[in-house]
Design a protein around this motif. Structure first.
Motif, mmCIF file in Angstrom:
data_model
loop_
_atom_site.group_PDB
_atom_site.id
_atom_site.type_symbol
_atom_site.label_atom_id
_atom_site.label_comp_id
_atom_site.label_asym_id
_atom_site.label_seq_id
_atom_site.Cartn_x
_atom_site.Cartn_y
_atom_site.Cartn_z
ATOM 1 N N TRP A 273 0.804 -1.568 -0.145
ATOM 2 C CA TRP A 273 0.059 -0.353 -0.510
ATOM 3 C C TRP A 273 0.894 1.292 -0.063
ATOM 4 O O TRP A 273 1.993 1.624 0.421
ATOM 5 N N TRP A 274 0.177 1.904 -0.878
ATOM 6 C CA TRP A 274 1.047 3.958 -0.677
ATOM 7 C C TRP A 274 -0.242 4.472 -0.458
ATOM 8 O O TRP A 274 -1.180 4.671 -1.074
ATOM 9 N N PHE A 275 -0.472 5.105 1.351
ATOM 10 C CA PHE A 275 -1.991 6.488 1.285
ATOM 11 C C PHE A 275 -0.567 7.730 1.141
ATOM 12 O O PHE A 275 1.155 7.757 1.404
ATOM 13 N N PHE A 276 -1.442 8.580 0.173
ATOM 14 C CA PHE A 276 -0.657 9.792 -0.557
ATOM 15 C C PHE A 276 -0.938 11.423 0.750
ATOM 16 O O PHE A 276 -0.234 11.574 0.332
ATOM 17 N N ALA A 277 -1.411 10.310 1.940
ATOM 18 C CA ALA A 277 -1.855 12.050 3.238
ATOM 19 C C ALA A 277 -1.732 11.073 4.076
ATOM 20 O O ALA A 277 -1.761 9.916 4.862
ATOM 21 N N GLU A 278 -1.607 11.791 5.227
ATOM 22 C CA GLU A 278 -1.963 10.980 6.937
ATOM 23 C C GLU A 278 -3.001 11.085 7.085
ATOM 24 O O GLU A 278 -3.842 11.504 6.534
ATOM 25 N N ASP A 279 -2.804 9.783 8.454
ATOM 26 C CA ASP A 279 -4.486 9.372 8.221
ATOM 27 C C ASP A 279 -5.505 10.756 8.908
ATOM 28 O O ASP A 279 -6.129 10.812 8.675
#
Length: 800
Positions: A706-712
């Motif tokens: 996975w790669w999330f572009f923003a913080e949770d």
């Protein structure tokens, strides 16, 4: 024939206001007082703080035993006395000791009586001894306000940033009488080497003698036999084994072992015997200079091995409670997390025969620190002589174990001398350099020449480089956790990382067993007493603030801090592995705990797996897909630690949180054994139009990254909607969760309902419509609704 009689029964303990209580041998004062009901359990609540008096009290162990003389010689053999002991038999002082880390032997022929004998061992306060040595030699810097560097005793007994201050005393290892005649095997050291298709075992023997004259030694291994007769005290027997089966680390091959048998005989028959299992393998460390600095690569049987490691601390403050079964359970947890290497940290103990035998059997590689940690150590007497005897004894004891990969001179002392403002405080006083650069390498070269020695952890290997230089040798990374966010790991390009870590509290059931706080909060009295790190809670909060929504209560805080620990270590490990072969080792701090505490461990003090353990299992998998930033964009990196080529076909997509595919690409590669392949991602996949609403996912058989572009904390997570199906399967439960929306880091904590229940997975992220099935061991009787609702079942969406 040599005979041995344990002296473990009938002991009594007295000292201070304690007149006499039954004592367990091997054991220690704390466990004896606890068994007698005279102290509260030091692992519970704030009890530890009430027990400082024990370490400042003198203690006496006494027993009476019978004896019938017969042999030429009888010795009292003390495998481990903790620590400042005076040994008295029948009113006669046999000797004094001041080193927990070595054994002692006393000739008691002239003192033993036929019939009843009284053995008395007086243990002086470790504090009194250490403080007197400090006053005599002059203070020296260390990491904690305790005198642990002025006594040869486990440093962490005096407290650490994960451990209680419980300064023990007692007969902590075997004690008994050995009777023998003519001669005995005082020391047997088989040096095992392998070259091509030939294995060699050079058995070095040292004898103790009660009488002069010729004796015969016979050594056998793998059907080979050699015999020699000697009138001296030392002998060498060399055996050659053709085509031995090689011992390999777990994941690289099998772990065959061979029995080495040595017998000693005199004119009237056998006098003594010795047996040990050995393995044929070679080990070396490649430190070749290159364009990036110099390598630090472990090679076993000439195969480069990426070290997927964990640091090991004593598994209990009280050594007698660490059984073979407990070690086997902990090793199974290590192997289950795809760990292949245990680094035995220098503030604890030289580990036991059970520890090393299990490591040999299971293929777990081990690095053993000599016992110096985070302090300047005096080199004056009596320490110089004690250190030489201690080191030689332990090297000889452990040298035959194939699992032992290397010796390391100390933990962080060379680094501390350079960076921690020691030099001004020391002036011209000694600090341990003579041990690390002269004494210890000399002993290893003489007694264990087939195994590498490294002066310190960390150490660059060069006088002209900083000891913690990432480009040279081994390094520790502690600005992450102490001052920097865990994303800082990506700024490093290390050759080998021997320590790095991030904290979290233990499992909820562990907290509730250990603490009676009501209510239980992150700063309630018991929680504070079980958080030993300086500003630990503030550092945990800093990590939460950087990444996650604000916790609303203790249940949120507990879930989120455990989640942040798992994410931090996964990010670091996957970054380091993606750099292969530049980086060839990542040893996270730490596998285990010695009591219930908020710490860096993956397995807590009650033996429960934290979410970090499951993250290690994924990030340490022999085959790993990971998304990494590269050259201003993103890349998919495939890491293959297995011995076979890995054909990878990965579908990489950028999606909305609702699951809509915005861009997609398929990447194909064949990753060679022991290598990493970097596959740059095209901009249309790697660049988000709205970072708060999009995610990148790469999927291949049995792999997902996975790669999330923003913080949770910046993402508008949809509510946690899902279907839950419960099914009892024998004693276990199967819980299937099907996501209506994306579910981020789905975590099940069945120990909240039953302390014995545990799940097979944690930290699972699901796209809309996907399902995950959790197996809850021992969960058949749990209430289904409770298993599928907060606080037992959690995900980041809960906090939206």
């Amino acid at each position: 024939m040599t005979s041995y009689r344990p002296l473990h029964d009938g002991w009594a303990l007295s000292g201070g206001d304690v007149d006499s209580v039954a004592a367990t041998v091997p054991g220690c004062v704390h466990t004896d007082l606890l068994a007698a009901g005279l102290i509260d359990d030091p692992y519970l609540d704030e009890n530890e703080q009430k027990l400082a008096w024990i370490g400042r009290t003198d203690w006496v162990y006494e027993t009476v035993f019978s004896h019938e003389p017969g042999a030429d010689r009888t010795d009292l053999v003390c495998a481990g006395l903790d620590t400042v002991a005076t040994v008295v038999l029948n009113g006669v002082e046999l000797g004094r000791t001041a080193n927990q880390h070595r054994g002692y032997r006393f000739d008691v022929r002239a003192v033993l009586r036929a019939g009843e004998n009284q053995l008395r061992i007086h243990f002086a306060s470790a504090y009194s001894y250490a403080e007197a040595q400090r006053d005599r030699l002059g203070d020296r810097p260390n990491a904690y306000p305790e005198p642990f560097n002025f006594i040869r005793k486990s440093a962490c007994n005096f407290g650490w940033d994960w451990g209680p201050t419980l300064v023990t005393a007692g007969i902590w290892q075997e004690i008994g009488l050995q009777s023998w005649s003519v001669a005995r095997l005082a020391e047997v050291r088989p040096q095992v080497t392998v070259a091509g298709d030939t294995g060699s075992v050079e058995v070095r023997v040292r004898l103790d003698r009660a009488a002069a004259g010729p004796v015969t030694l016979v050594a056998t291994v793998a059907g080979e036999r050699v015999e020699t007769t000697t009138e001296g005290d030392e002998a060498v027997l060399s055996l050659t084994v053709r085509d031995p089966e090689l011992w390999w680390p777990a994941g690289y091959g099998a772990q065959p072992r061979y029995d080495v048998d040595v017998t000693l005989s005199g004119p009237d028959g056998e006098l003594d015997s010795w047996r040990r299992k050995v393995g044929f393998r070679s080990v070396r460390v490649d430190t070749t200079a290159d364009a990036d600095g110099s390598a630090f690569t472990l090679l076993v049987n000439d195969v480069p091995v990426f070290v997927r490691g964990v640091n090991w601390i004593p598994d209990d403050v009280f050594a007698n409670r660490v059984t073979r079964e407990r070690l086997a359970a902990r090793f199974a947890q290590a192997l289950g997390a795809n760990v292949n290497y245990l680094r035995v940290w220098g503030g604890g103990r030289y580990e036991s025969e059970d520890f090393y035998d299990l490591a040999d059997e299971l293929g777990l590689m081990v690095g053993q620190d000599f016992l110096f940690a985070c302090a300047a150590y005096p080199e004056e007497e009596p320490f110089a002589t004690e250190l030489a005897a201690e080191a030689r004894e332990q090297v000889v004891r452990l040298a035959s174990h194939p699992s032992l990969m290397m010796w390391t001179g100390n933990n962080e002392n060379i680094w501390g001398h350079e960076d921690w403002d020691w030099k001004a405080a020391l002036g011209d006083k000694s600090w341990g350099a003579g041990y690390y650069f002269e004494l210890l390498p000399r002993i290893v070269a003489a007694e264990d020449p087939s195994r590498p020695y490294w002066p310190g952890s960390p150490y660059s290997g060069r006088d002209d480089k900083h000891p913690n230089d990432p480009a040279y040798g081994t390094m520790h990374i502690w600005d992450v956790w102490n001052t920097d966010d865990y994303t800082m790991y990506r700024e490093y390009r290390p050759r080998f990382v021997a320590e790095f870590g991030y904290q979290a509290p233990p499992a909820y059931a562990t907290l509730r067993r250990a603490l009676s706080d009501d209510p239980l909060t992150h700063d309630s009295p018991g929680m504070r007493a079980h958080q030993k790190a300086q500003d630990g809670d503030a550092k945990l909060q800093r990590g939460l603030d950087a990444h996650l929504p604000a916790p609303r209560d203790f249940d949120d805080w507990h879930y989120l801090t455990q989640l942040n620990q798992a994410r931090a270590l996964s990010l670091g490990i996957e970054h380091f592995r993606s750099l292969r072969p530049l980086c060839m080792g990542a040893i996270m701090w730490q596998l285990n705990d010695c009591w219930p505490v908020t710490s860096w461990a993956a397995v807590d003090g009650d033996g429960r797996r934290k979410p970090l353990w499951y993250a290690l299992r994924r990030s340490f998998a022999p085959r790993l897909l990971t998304v990494q930033p590269r050259d201003g964009g993103l890349a998919l990196v495939a890491v293959n630690d297995s011995g076979e080529p890995w054909p990878v076909s990965a579908a990489v997509s950028r999606r909305t949180l609702s699951g809509l595919v915005l861009a997609e690409v398929t990447l194909d590669a064949t990753v060679a054994p022991g290598s990493a392949t970097t596959l740059p991602l095209p901009a249309e996949v790697a660049t988000a139009a709205d970072p708060t609403q999009e995610v990148l996912v790469a999927t291949a058989p049995e792999q997902r990254a996975w790669w999330f572009f923003a913080e949770d904390k910046d993402i508008a997570w949809p509510p946690a909607k899902f279907d839950a199906v419960f099914e009892a399967v024998g004693a276990d439960a199967r819980v299937q969760i099907t996501a209506h929306h994306i579910l981020r880091d789905l975590t099940l904590s069945p120990d909240r309902l039953d302390p014995a229940a545990e799940t097979d997975d944690s930290g699972v992220t699901l796209l809309p419509g996907e399902s995950a099935t959790f197996i809850v061991r021992g969960g058949a009787g749990l209430e289904p609704t409770a298993l599928s609702t907060r606080p037992v079942l959690r995900c980041v969406n809960d906090l939206a």
